[in-house]
Scaffold this motif. Structure first.
Motif, mmCIF file in Angstrom:
data_model
loop_
_atom_site.group_PDB
_atom_site.id
_atom_site.type_symbol
_atom_site.label_atom_id
_atom_site.label_comp_id
_atom_site.label_asym_id
_atom_site.label_seq_id
_atom_site.Cartn_x
_atom_site.Cartn_y
_atom_site.Cartn_z
ATOM 1 N N GLU A 1 0.831 -1.206 0.000
ATOM 2 C CA GLU A 1 0.000 0.000 0.000
ATOM 3 C C GLU A 1 0.865 1.255 0.000
ATOM 4 O OE1 GLU A 1 -3.228 -0.006 -0.544
ATOM 5 O OE2 GLU A 1 -3.014 -2.185 -0.662
ATOM 6 N N THR A 2 1.949 1.248 0.774
ATOM 7 C CA THR A 2 2.877 2.388 0.788
ATOM 8 C C THR A 2 3.533 2.568 -0.573
ATOM 9 O OG1 THR A 2 3.329 2.049 3.144
ATOM 10 C CG2 THR A 2 4.899 3.384 1.908
ATOM 11 N N ASN A 3 3.955 1.443 -1.169
ATOM 12 C CA ASN A 3 4.578 1.509 -2.496
ATOM 13 C C ASN A 3 3.628 2.100 -3.530
ATOM 14 O OD1 ASN A 3 6.895 0.293 -1.495
ATOM 15 N ND2 ASN A 3 6.336 -1.755 -2.194
ATOM 16 N N LEU A 4 2.379 1.657 -3.513
ATOM 17 C CA LEU A 4 1.416 2.110 -4.513
ATOM 18 C C LEU A 4 1.132 3.608 -4.372
ATOM 19 C CD1 LEU A 4 -1.085 -0.898 -4.529
ATOM 20 C CD2 LEU A 4 0.533 -0.260 -6.322
ATOM 21 N N ILE A 5 1.054 4.086 -3.150
ATOM 22 C CA ILE A 5 0.827 5.521 -2.938
ATOM 23 C C ILE A 5 1.973 6.327 -3.542
ATOM 24 C CG2 ILE A 5 0.714 7.335 -1.178
ATOM 25 C CD1 ILE A 5 -0.781 5.322 0.595
ATOM 26 N N GLN A 6 3.206 5.882 -3.298
ATOM 27 C CA GLN A 6 4.371 6.601 -3.819
ATOM 28 C C GLN A 6 4.452 6.511 -5.336
ATOM 29 O OE1 GLN A 6 7.609 4.820 -1.666
ATOM 30 N NE2 GLN A 6 7.302 6.086 0.152
ATOM 31 N N LEU A 7 4.201 5.329 -5.884
ATOM 32 C CA LEU A 7 4.310 5.138 -7.329
ATOM 33 C C LEU A 7 3.218 5.892 -8.084
ATOM 34 C CD1 LEU A 7 5.151 1.320 -7.374
ATOM 35 C CD2 LEU A 7 6.671 3.154 -8.148
ATOM 36 N N GLU A 8 2.003 5.852 -7.564
ATOM 37 C CA GLU A 8 0.885 6.493 -8.256
ATOM 38 C C GLU A 8 0.905 8.005 -8.120
ATOM 39 O OE1 GLU A 8 -2.396 4.484 -6.526
ATOM 40 O OE2 GLU A 8 -2.204 2.694 -7.794
ATOM 41 N N SER A 9 1.681 8.523 -7.158
ATOM 42 C CA SER A 9 1.769 9.976 -6.983
ATOM 43 C C SER A 9 2.911 10.589 -7.785
ATOM 44 C CB SER A 9 1.954 10.319 -5.502
ATOM 45 O OG SER A 9 3.184 9.793 -5.006
ATOM 46 N N ALA A 10 3.622 9.773 -8.547
ATOM 47 C CA ALA A 10 4.733 10.285 -9.354
ATOM 48 C C ALA A 10 4.215 11.247 -10.414
ATOM 49 C CB ALA A 10 5.485 9.127 -10.016
ATOM 50 N N ASP A 11 5.042 12.237 -10.753
ATOM 51 C CA ASP A 11 4.646 13.239 -11.741
ATOM 52 C C ASP A 11 4.379 12.613 -13.105
ATOM 53 O OD1 ASP A 11 4.925 15.187 -9.820
ATOM 54 O OD2 ASP A 11 7.009 15.634 -10.349
ATOM 55 N N GLU A 12 5.214 11.646 -13.466
ATOM 56 C CA GLU A 12 5.047 10.968 -14.754
ATOM 57 C C GLU A 12 5.081 9.463 -14.533
ATOM 58 O OE1 GLU A 12 7.849 12.228 -17.621
ATOM 59 O OE2 GLU A 12 7.343 14.357 -17.469
ATOM 60 N N LEU A 13 4.159 8.758 -15.176
ATOM 61 C CA LEU A 13 4.122 7.307 -15.082
ATOM 62 C C LEU A 13 4.779 6.715 -16.333
ATOM 63 C CD1 LEU A 13 0.585 6.480 -13.629
ATOM 64 C CD2 LEU A 13 2.794 6.314 -12.495
ATOM 65 N N ASP A 14 6.086 6.439 -16.226
ATOM 66 C CA ASP A 14 6.778 5.812 -17.355
ATOM 67 C C ASP A 14 6.570 4.303 -17.306
ATOM 68 O OD1 ASP A 14 8.385 4.976 -15.273
ATOM 69 O OD2 ASP A 14 10.028 6.352 -15.736
ATOM 70 N N GLU A 15 7.192 3.596 -18.234
ATOM 71 C CA GLU A 15 6.996 2.146 -18.314
ATOM 72 C C GLU A 15 7.498 1.434 -17.064
ATOM 73 O OE1 GLU A 15 8.656 0.571 -21.867
ATOM 74 O OE2 GLU A 15 7.262 1.602 -23.201
ATOM 75 N N ASP A 16 8.615 1.917 -16.512
ATOM 76 C CA ASP A 16 9.146 1.289 -15.306
ATOM 77 C C ASP A 16 8.172 1.427 -14.138
ATOM 78 O OD1 ASP A 16 11.421 0.471 -16.585
ATOM 79 O OD2 ASP A 16 12.626 2.184 -15.971
ATOM 80 N N ASN A 17 7.629 2.626 -13.957
ATOM 81 C CA ASN A 17 6.676 2.832 -12.871
ATOM 82 C C ASN A 17 5.401 2.020 -13.073
ATOM 83 O OD1 ASN A 17 8.193 4.461 -11.266
ATOM 84 N ND2 ASN A 17 7.126 6.355 -11.713
ATOM 85 N N GLU A 18 4.942 1.968 -14.315
ATOM 86 C CA GLU A 18 3.742 1.170 -14.603
ATOM 87 C C GLU A 18 3.979 -0.310 -14.296
ATOM 88 O OE1 GLU A 18 2.781 2.040 -18.625
ATOM 89 O OE2 GLU A 18 1.865 3.993 -18.171
ATOM 90 N N PHE A 19 5.180 -0.797 -14.634
ATOM 91 C CA PHE A 19 5.505 -2.196 -14.335
ATOM 92 C C PHE A 19 5.541 -2.414 -12.819
ATOM 93 C CE2 PHE A 19 8.545 -5.497 -13.223
ATOM 94 C CZ PHE A 19 8.117 -6.566 -13.992
ATOM 95 N N ARG A 20 6.123 -1.474 -12.093
ATOM 96 C CA ARG A 20 6.234 -1.639 -10.640
ATOM 97 C C ARG A 20 4.862 -1.581 -9.971
ATOM 98 N NH1 ARG A 20 12.063 0.830 -8.747
ATOM 99 N NH2 ARG A 20 13.246 -0.187 -10.403
#
Length: 443
Positions: A150-169
């Motif tokens: 849940e902590t990871n998802l909050i940080q990843l989804e709040s990123a300014d840009e969702l690149d392929e690496d972030n989408e995979f994570r």
């Protein structure tokens, strides 16, 4: 990393006095293709044509080559850095990884054995680390891993840009969460949909490690690094409390402040109020997550606390490394053995350096005489300002002259800082400076 200060590393010299590269690849082809081909787990991922995010990162490959896959030679931080590429965005801290995951050290798979375990389906691609060992989640860690996700998802989804690496994570965290939900539902006897029922029947044992009678998770114990050594202590804090892909990603930044920012221990703001808040927050994290568990007395803990806060304040607010011992300039005076032999050696060394310097600068204007420089001692310095006495040459551009004065001024300030050991502002290490440029540019 091959010459890094690690118990597993050793520096050897051959008969000619040359340093021996322990990797043994001096004569190999260093093209990217051959570089990848030397790593079995990377080769298996390429042969199976897995998506890029399933493959080892560049820094993982560099870490691997440190000992060429010999698992017993890697330290724990390197083993964390070599975790399965699929888990880079799930377990971001080594304490979490070693507490929640089991590494099967009894079997090391080769690339042929690994290929059937790989898949572009995240629910079916088994977790094989870069050394060829299977990694699973402890069944007892399910609740903790869900909180981590849940902590990871909050940080990843709040990123300014969702690149392929972030989408995979994000997808990988969601897949792990689905695995845990399916396992928990199966244990509780709840009805599963066809996909989850098939995963439980066919794949669960490959991802979840159940230990009969296990009541407590493993407790990773970090090294007891004292804050009196600022450099080692800050490196320890970054690696033990931070979140990162590999050690190289965490530490290869120009300043300590940027290292702390890159692993999420402090924010990006640079105003004084924010930097003070970051300092206090990091100090509190150090106390709550490490200091209270050290087997030390209250008096020693107080010393650690005060020293650690000073180290954090110097690193975060001033981009400096704290000095908690005698400054090198003072220490060298105390350790100087006043014998005829050492005095003569030092005098010869000084004369040799002065001869070399003045042979190059013999036509330079505005510099003191060789005799006046040779007469300088610790207690009788030479009153000379290099930035005020420097002259601009006829064919030297104004921009070049201003850059030259800037470089000389920086060097002069660093030398003065090193020498004036009694000043309050010098309770930090003096940083080395590098002047670089093309030949003939006045370095």
């Amino acid at each position: 990393m091959i010459f890094e200060l690690r118990p597993s590393n050793a520096i050897k010299i051959d008969d000619k006095g040359d340093v021996v590269d322990p990797r043994g690849h001096e004569d190999s082809d260093d093209t990217p293709d051959s570089f990848i081909a030397q790593i079995p787990m990377q080769r298996a991922r390429f042969q199976f044509d897995l998506a890029e995010q399933h493959r080892m990162t560049a820094t993982q490959m560099v870490t691997y080559r440190n000992h060429n896959g010999s698992a017993s030679k890697y330290d724990m931080i390197s083993i964390f850095s070599l975790r399965p590429p699929e888990l880079l965005g799930v377990f971001r801290n080594p304490m979490d990884y070693f507490r929640y995951c089991s590494i099967d050290e009894s079997k090391t798979y080769n690339e042929d054995e690994v290929e059937p375990m790989l898949s572009n389906n995240l629910m079916r691609c088994q977790w094989i680390d870069c050394l060829g060992r299977k990694v699973k989640m402890y069944e007892l860690a399910m609740k903790d891993i869900l909180e981590l996700i849940e902590t990871n998802l909050i940080q990843l989804e709040s990123a300014d840009e969702l690149d392929e690496d972030n989408e995979f994570r994000i997808a990988m965290n969601l897949a792990v969460r689905q695995m845990i939900y399916a396992h928990q539902a199966s244990v509780e006897g709840n009805i599963l949909n066809d996909e989850n029922e098939r995963w439980v029947r066919e794949m669960r044992s490959n991802f979840i490690h159940t230990v009969k009678g296990m009541k407590h998770l493993p407790i990773p114990v970090p090294s007891d690094v004292r804050p009196s050594n600022a450099h080692q202590f800050l490196t320890h804090i970054v690696l033990s409390l931070g979140k990162y892909d590999t050690e190289i990603d965490a530490l290869t930044h120009p300043t300590t402040r940027q290292c702390l920012q890159s692993v999420g221990l402090i924010g990006q703001n640079a105003d004084v109020s924010s930097l003070k808040r970051y300092t206090n927050t990091l100090t509190r994290s150090y106390i709550e997550e490490q200091l209270v568990f050290y087997p030390i007395s209250l008096d020693v803990a107080q010393i650690y606390l005060v020293t650690a806060h000073k180290v954090f304040a110097d690193a975060i607010m001033r981009n400096e490394l704290s000095m908690n011992e005698l400054p090198p300039f003072t220490m060298s005076t105390l350790l100087d053995a006043k014998t005829d032999e050492t005095n003569q050696w030092w005098q010869n060394m000084k004369n040799s350096q002065l001869d070399a310097v003045y042979s190059v600068l013999q036509h330079t204007q505005g510099i003191p005489t060789r005799e006046s420089v040779a007469a300088v001692t610790r207690d009788t310095p030479l009153e000379w300002s290099p930035t005020e006495d420097i002259h601009q040459y006829d064919r030297q551009s104004d921009e070049s002259f201003e850059e030259q004065k800037l470089a000389i001024g920086i060097e002069a300030r660093q030398l003065d800082k090193y020498r004036n050991a009694a000043d309050e502002g010098n309770l930090t290490y003096t940083k080395n400076t590098v002047i670089h440029g093309a030949p003939g540019t006045g370095k």
